[in-house]
Design an enzyme around this catalytic site. Structure first.
Site, PDB file in Angstrom:
ATOM      1  CE  LYS A 111       7.259  -9.783  -5.635  1.00 47.09           C
ATOM      2  NZ  LYS A 111       6.709  -8.435  -5.837  1.00 47.09           N
ATOM      3  CE  LYS A 195       7.796 -10.642   1.298  1.00 51.07           C
ATOM      4  NZ  LYS A 195       8.278  -9.525   0.535  1.00 51.07           N
ATOM      5  CE  LYS A 198       0.352  -5.712  -1.540  1.00 51.61           C
ATOM      6  NZ  LYS A 198       1.050  -4.719  -2.377  1.00 51.61           N
TER       7      LYS A 198
HETATM    8  P1  TYM Z   1       4.631  -3.824  -1.652  1.00 56.42           P
HETATM    9  O1  TYM Z   1       3.463  -3.354  -2.420  1.00 56.42           O
HETATM   10  O2  TYM Z   1       5.034  -5.257  -1.761  1.00 56.42           O
HETATM   11  O3  TYM Z   1       4.395  -3.551  -0.115  1.00 56.42           O
HETATM   12  C1  TYM Z   1       4.003  -2.263   0.353  1.00 56.42           C
HETATM   13  C2  TYM Z   1       4.700  -1.947   1.666  1.00 56.42           C
HETATM   14  O4  TYM Z   1       4.382  -2.950   2.643  1.00 56.42           O
HETATM   15  C3  TYM Z   1       5.588  -3.458   3.217  1.00 56.42           C
HETATM   16  N1  TYM Z   1       5.389  -4.871   3.558  1.00 56.42           N
HETATM   17  C4  TYM Z   1       5.555  -5.381   4.778  1.00 56.42           C
HETATM   18  N2  TYM Z   1       5.911  -4.825   5.960  1.00 56.42           N
HETATM   19  C5  TYM Z   1       5.976  -5.624   7.031  1.00 56.42           C
HETATM   20  N3  TYM Z   1       5.691  -6.951   6.999  1.00 56.42           N
HETATM   21  C6  TYM Z   1       5.331  -7.564   5.840  1.00 56.42           C
HETATM   22  N4  TYM Z   1       5.040  -8.855   5.811  1.00 56.42           N
HETATM   23  C7  TYM Z   1       5.254  -6.768   4.672  1.00 56.42           C
HETATM   24  N5  TYM Z   1       4.930  -7.033   3.376  1.00 56.42           N
HETATM   25  C8  TYM Z   1       5.015  -5.867   2.718  1.00 56.42           C
HETATM   26  C9  TYM Z   1       6.633  -3.281   2.138  1.00 56.42           C
HETATM   27  O5  TYM Z   1       7.938  -3.292   2.686  1.00 56.42           O
HETATM   28  C10 TYM Z   1       6.238  -1.951   1.549  1.00 56.42           C
HETATM   29  O6  TYM Z   1       6.770  -0.897   2.323  1.00 56.42           O
HETATM   30  N6  TYM Z   1       8.581  -2.151  -4.206  1.00 56.42           N
HETATM   31  C11 TYM Z   1       7.572  -1.782  -3.239  1.00 56.42           C
HETATM   32  C12 TYM Z   1       6.706  -0.616  -3.679  1.00 56.42           C
HETATM   33  C13 TYM Z   1       7.464   0.582  -4.132  1.00 56.42           C
HETATM   34  C14 TYM Z   1       8.107   1.537  -3.316  1.00 56.42           C
HETATM   35  C15 TYM Z   1       8.648   2.499  -4.218  1.00 56.42           C
HETATM   36  C16 TYM Z   1       8.276   1.682  -1.950  1.00 56.42           C
HETATM   37  C17 TYM Z   1       7.623   0.970  -5.423  1.00 56.42           C
HETATM   38  N7  TYM Z   1       8.338   2.136  -5.486  1.00 56.42           N
HETATM   39  C18 TYM Z   1       9.358   3.591  -3.758  1.00 56.42           C
HETATM   40  C19 TYM Z   1       9.012   2.780  -1.497  1.00 56.42           C
HETATM   41  C20 TYM Z   1       9.534   3.724  -2.401  1.00 56.42           C
HETATM   42  C21 TYM Z   1       6.655  -2.973  -3.024  1.00 56.42           C
HETATM   43  O7  TYM Z   1       6.568  -3.846  -3.832  1.00 56.42           O
HETATM   44  O8  TYM Z   1       5.888  -2.892  -1.901  1.00 56.42           O
END
Ligand code: TYM
Length: 332
Positions: A111, A195, A198
């Site tokens: 990032k 992957k 967003k």
């Molecule tokens: P974020 O917002 O990027 O994504 C949210 C969730 O979607 C999953 N994800 C995917 N799963 C499968 N294939 C993909 N291409 C894909 N892209 C995203 C992510 O793995 C996530 O589960 N850091 C985290 C948010 C967070 C969090 C937490 C999660 C903050 N605090 C505490 C669990 C526990 C994030 O940026 O997810």
């Protein structure tokens, strides 16, 4: 007692990977264990967000949670910034985690890009806030997609080191990632080795939860594939990233195994798989997007759900934070 915590960032373009890798799993888990599902707005601002858009995006994730089937009377749904314990515990964890641990985080490297000097400090310490999200509730289970695996390992390391440093064995549980299963790693529709994300500049790379039926059909039709027919067994997907991804998405959406999908489509080309996949995706996603639109028309309702959720979340995190401060030696 077992407890589930997970979060999604309100950064726009909520996509099929977020749904299959995370949100869809939340829906089932809420009935198995006490669950908290957060909209992690503090994480979102590690990269600048337009303030007006951030509010809309926060409500959009809340709407997606509810539309997908999370019941706010069963699970706790709230936004992170409304519960100050997250930021407070994150500070303590910044003092527990080591520079070396954070230096190894691959997501920061991706990032921050080439010019790390210009990345925000928050982007670097991001995983300590994530550890705080989970441990402020002593959550034991964390459903996420594959890309969050390393962050979860860091959360376990933080919990272990805190317990050790303060002679508080067993105070924080070592949270267990729930990553298994279809949909844990959905890839870009334009490049099966990247992957679905967003932030991909190409809108064709992802199916979003707000796409209508035409957009979904068009994106699947234009998805990258290859000229060969589909294999009839999984080992035939080796080296065919795009084919593997489309078969994987079909499996995740239909509830079939990849082997079953290949039994159905093996020997046929993408001209057979793609229209079937488009129909399936529309069938599964259209009800969610229309419910999301309906919910977003009533922001007052969403805000009330989030407010009630934040109060419930605070009532769990408050006592845990007080105990944590006692352990650290702050006057309480
Ligand atoms: P974020 O917002 O990027 O994504 C949210 C969730 O979607 C999953 N994800 C995917 N799963 C499968 N294939 C993909 N291409 C894909 N892209 C995203 C992510 O793995 C996530 O589960 N850091 C985290 C948010 C967070 C969090 C937490 C999660 C903050 N605090 C505490 C669990 C526990 C994030 O940026 O997810």
């Amino acid at each position: 007692p077992p407890r589930v915590f997970s979060g999604v960032q309100p950064t726009g373009n909520l996509h099929l990977g977020n749904y299959l890798g995370a949100i869809r799993k939340f829906v089932g888990l809420q009935h198995e264990m006490e669950s908290l599902f957060c909209i992690v707005d503090l994480h979102a601002v590690t990269v600048w967000q337009d303030p007006k858009a951030l509010k809309a995006q926060t409500r959009e994730i809340a709407a997606a949670y509810l539309a997908a089937g999370i019941d706010p009377d069963v699970a706790t749904v709230f936004h992170q910034s409304a519960v100050p314990e997250h930021a407070e515990l994150a500070w303590l964890f910044q003092c527990v985690a080591r520079m070396g641990w954070l230096n190894r985080m691959t997501q920061f490297k991706d990032k921050a890009g080439k010019d790390k000097e210009r990345a925000s400090v928050g982007l670097f310490t991001y995983p300590t806030l994530m550890a705080a999200d989970i441990l402020a509730y002593k959550a034991t289970h964390v459903p996420v997609g594959e890309d969050q695996k390393q962050h979860l390992e860091l959360a376990r390391d933080v919990a272990g080191k805190f317990n050790l440093d303060f002679g508080a064995e067993g105070f924080f549980p070592l949270p267990e990632p729930l990553i298994r299963g279809a949909g844990a790693r959905v890839m870009s529709l334009r490049d099966g080795t990247k992957k679905m994300s967003k932030s991909d500049p190409s809108d064709l790379s992802r199916i979003t939860l707000t796409d209508d039926a035409d957009a979904i059909a068009k994106k699947i039709k234009k998805a990258k594939s290859d000229p060969d027919p589909l294999p009839s067994a999984e080992d035939g997907l080796e080296g065919r990233a795009e084919a593997r991804n489309l078969v994987g998405i079909y499996a995740a959406l239909s509830g079939m195994s990849e082997a079953e999908v290949l039994t159905r489509f093996g020997g046929q080309g993408f001209a057979a798989l793609k229209p079937a996949l488009a129909d399936l995706a529309v069938e599964k996603l259209a009800p969610i997007s229309s419910e999301m639109r309906r919910l977003m028309d009533d922001p007052g309702h969403i805000d009330a759900v989030l407010k009630a959720g934040a109060e419930k979340a605070s009532s769990i995190a408050g006592p845990i934070l007080r105990e944590t401060k006692e352990i650290v030696g702050f006057l309480t």
